[in-house]
Design a protein around this motif. Structure first.
Motif, mmCIF file in Angstrom:
data_model
loop_
_atom_site.group_PDB
_atom_site.id
_atom_site.type_symbol
_atom_site.label_atom_id
_atom_site.label_comp_id
_atom_site.label_asym_id
_atom_site.label_seq_id
_atom_site.Cartn_x
_atom_site.Cartn_y
_atom_site.Cartn_z
ATOM 1 N N ALA A 137 0.971 -1.076 0.055
ATOM 2 C CA ALA A 137 -0.079 -0.001 0.071
ATOM 3 C C ALA A 137 0.979 1.605 0.043
ATOM 4 C CB ALA A 137 -1.086 -0.025 1.214
ATOM 5 N N GLY A 138 0.405 2.332 -0.892
ATOM 6 C CA GLY A 138 1.225 3.421 -1.109
ATOM 7 C C GLY A 138 2.070 3.537 -2.159
ATOM 8 N N ASN A 139 2.721 2.397 -2.628
ATOM 9 C CA ASN A 139 3.286 2.163 -3.920
ATOM 10 C C ASN A 139 2.411 2.951 -5.103
ATOM 11 O OD1 ASN A 139 4.722 -0.891 -3.415
ATOM 12 N ND2 ASN A 139 5.577 1.280 -2.887
ATOM 13 N N VAL A 140 3.152 3.691 -5.966
ATOM 14 C CA VAL A 140 2.576 4.590 -6.871
ATOM 15 C C VAL A 140 2.670 3.719 -8.308
ATOM 16 C CG1 VAL A 140 2.455 6.760 -8.248
ATOM 17 C CG2 VAL A 140 2.888 6.837 -5.680
ATOM 18 N N VAL A 141 1.740 3.488 -9.170
ATOM 19 C CA VAL A 141 1.885 2.688 -10.469
ATOM 20 C C VAL A 141 1.168 3.786 -11.512
ATOM 21 C CG1 VAL A 141 1.993 0.651 -9.300
ATOM 22 C CG2 VAL A 141 -0.265 1.679 -9.962
ATOM 23 N N VAL A 142 1.539 3.456 -12.796
ATOM 24 C CA VAL A 142 1.091 4.004 -13.907
ATOM 25 C C VAL A 142 -0.108 3.487 -14.425
ATOM 26 C CG1 VAL A 142 1.561 4.847 -16.331
ATOM 27 C CG2 VAL A 142 3.406 4.832 -14.684
#
Length: 437
Positions: free
Chosen positions: A357-362
């Motif tokens: 949770a919190g990881n940023v993805v395209v």
């Protein structure tokens, strides 16, 4: 003096040769330097993409299958005896209750047979009474040894025969009573009757396979569907734990929800040809939305995953590395990140491993990316706002072009000024898109 003159041209020639060699060496050095030096790399412009953060949430684990509406009971009402059909007591398509009158077979022949059986019973009872009276008299005479023992024994057997004849007569009367009951045909189950199969006046027989009418129970009803063997274990585990698994029925085109029910039965065998198991769900069907033998789409809720890592489904890619996402790094670059996928509801997908949770993805613009590419991220909400701003800017540009056409200067200087004015809204549009991003 001649010798001095001859030495001077030789020195001049040597100096010229040395000069030419030095010049050629310098040219060679310059050429080698130009060929071997690296051209300054131009920094690629970062790509504008839409990003979203992985979140924690709940995800329902469902099985989507094709099912068939299967009534609880479908009964073809057959005649139990032969005779003319004199009356039909139902309307086609109506609801009937169990025991409700449906049809009448002419009972007169069976009434006559019953009367004959009753007369035979009366005769046999009289014979039995006479035989018992004679037996009582023979018993007294036998005690006095006034008659032969064989005569007394024969009278006992005669009484037993008459008693058996009376029992046969009673059985015949019971059979005719049953036939008279069969003449009046009633509904064996509650349900909806179909179209009439036989009209009054026809002669029906007990061997008929057409029947009088077909009754189908529609309230409640069931839906049968199959699940693959790989999904059976989780379903059985939940049922054995005492859980009630909700089932939702949708129309054949999945455009609307029809009814909700619960799973209540699992078949005891697996189809070896398909590797599937048949399940049955029950529905109240008070509004009769489920029609017998109708095809419906079934969604069985097996379980709900809590605190699962969720990402928007468009972020998940499949390719040579397998299932992966473009993970946004701290320096605004992206890297290919392999993930293990879980269930999906179409909008979000569960990531079992590979992200937290919190990881940023395209989520949008992945077709232009590669590992290590520089990006300029924007959130999904900003992307939606940017799209609406771009459309408004396009409207403004069209308005500006219309105003320029209305002004219509003929001078070259005026045309030059209008040209610069036309480029202004375009620049403003680009600036608004960048600001939104």
């Amino acid at each position: 003096m001649s010798e001095a003159v001859s030495k001077q041209p030789k020195r001049s020639r040597r100096g010229l040769i040395l000069f030419v060699v030095i010049v050629l060496a310098l040219i060679a050095l310059v050429v080698v330097h130009l060929l071997t030096q690296k051209k300054p790399a131009r920094g690629a412009a970062p790509l504008v993409v839409t990003v979203a953060s992985a979140t924690l949430g709940s995800m329902p684990v469902t099985l989507s299958e094709l099912g068939t509406v299967t009534p609880v009971a479908t009964v073809t009402v057959l005649p139990q005896l032969s005779g003319y059909l004199t009356e039909v007591g139902y309307h086609e398509g109506e609801e009937v209750k169990k025991g409700q009158f449906l049809a009448q077979i002419d009972p007169r022949q069976y009434e006559i047979d019953k009367q004959q059986a009753e007369a035979t019973l009366a005769k046999d009872r009289a014979s039995l009474a006479q035989a018992r009276s004679d037996l009582a008299r023979f018993t007294q005479l036998n005690e006095r040894k006034s008659i032969a023992e064989q005569t007394f024994t024969d009278q006992q057997f005669l009484v037993q025969q008459d008693e058996a004849a009376v029992k046969v007569d009673l059985a015949n009367i019971a059979q005719f009573d049953l036939d008279l009951a069969y003449c009046r045909i009633t509904a064996p189950v509650a349900g909806k009757v179909g179209l009439r199969l036989v009209d009054p006046g026809n002669y029906v027989t007990a061997s008929s396979t057409t029947g009088i009418v077909v009754i189908t129970t529609v309230k409640p009803t069931t839906v049968q569907f199959t699940v693959p063997q790989d999904a059976l274990a989780s379903v059985v585990q939940r049922l054995n734990a005492g859980a009630t698994l909700p089932v939702t029925a949708y129309s054949s085109d999945n455009s609307k929800q029809i009814a909700t029910g619960t799973l209540y039965a699992v078949s005891n065998q697996m189809a070896t040809s398909t590797g599937t198991v048949t399940l049955r769900a029950t529905f109240a069907n008070d509004d009769e939305a489920l029609f017998p033998n109708e095809f419906v789409n079934i969604k069985l809720l097996v379980d709900t995953m809590e605190n699962a890592v969720l990402v928007p489904t468009p972020a998940v890619q499949s390719g040579a590395p397998g299932d992966y996402v473009y993970l946004v790094n701290a320096d605004n670059s992206v890297s290919v990140h392999k993930v293990t996928l879980g269930p999906s509801d179409g909008r979000n997908t569960v990531i079992l491993s590979g992200l937290s949770a919190g990881n940023v993805v395209v989520t949008d613009g992945t077709d232009r990316l590669n590992d290590g590419a520089k990006i300029r991220p924007r959130s999904r909400a900003a992307a939606a706002g940017g799209a609406s701003g771009a459309s408004a800017a396009a409207g403004g540009a069209s308005g500006a072009s219309g105003a320029a056409a209305g002004a219509g200067g003929s001078a070259a200087h005026g045309q030059h000024r209008h040209g610069h004015g036309a480029s202004g809204p375009a620049a403003a549009s680009a600036a608004s898109v960048d600001a939104a991003s």
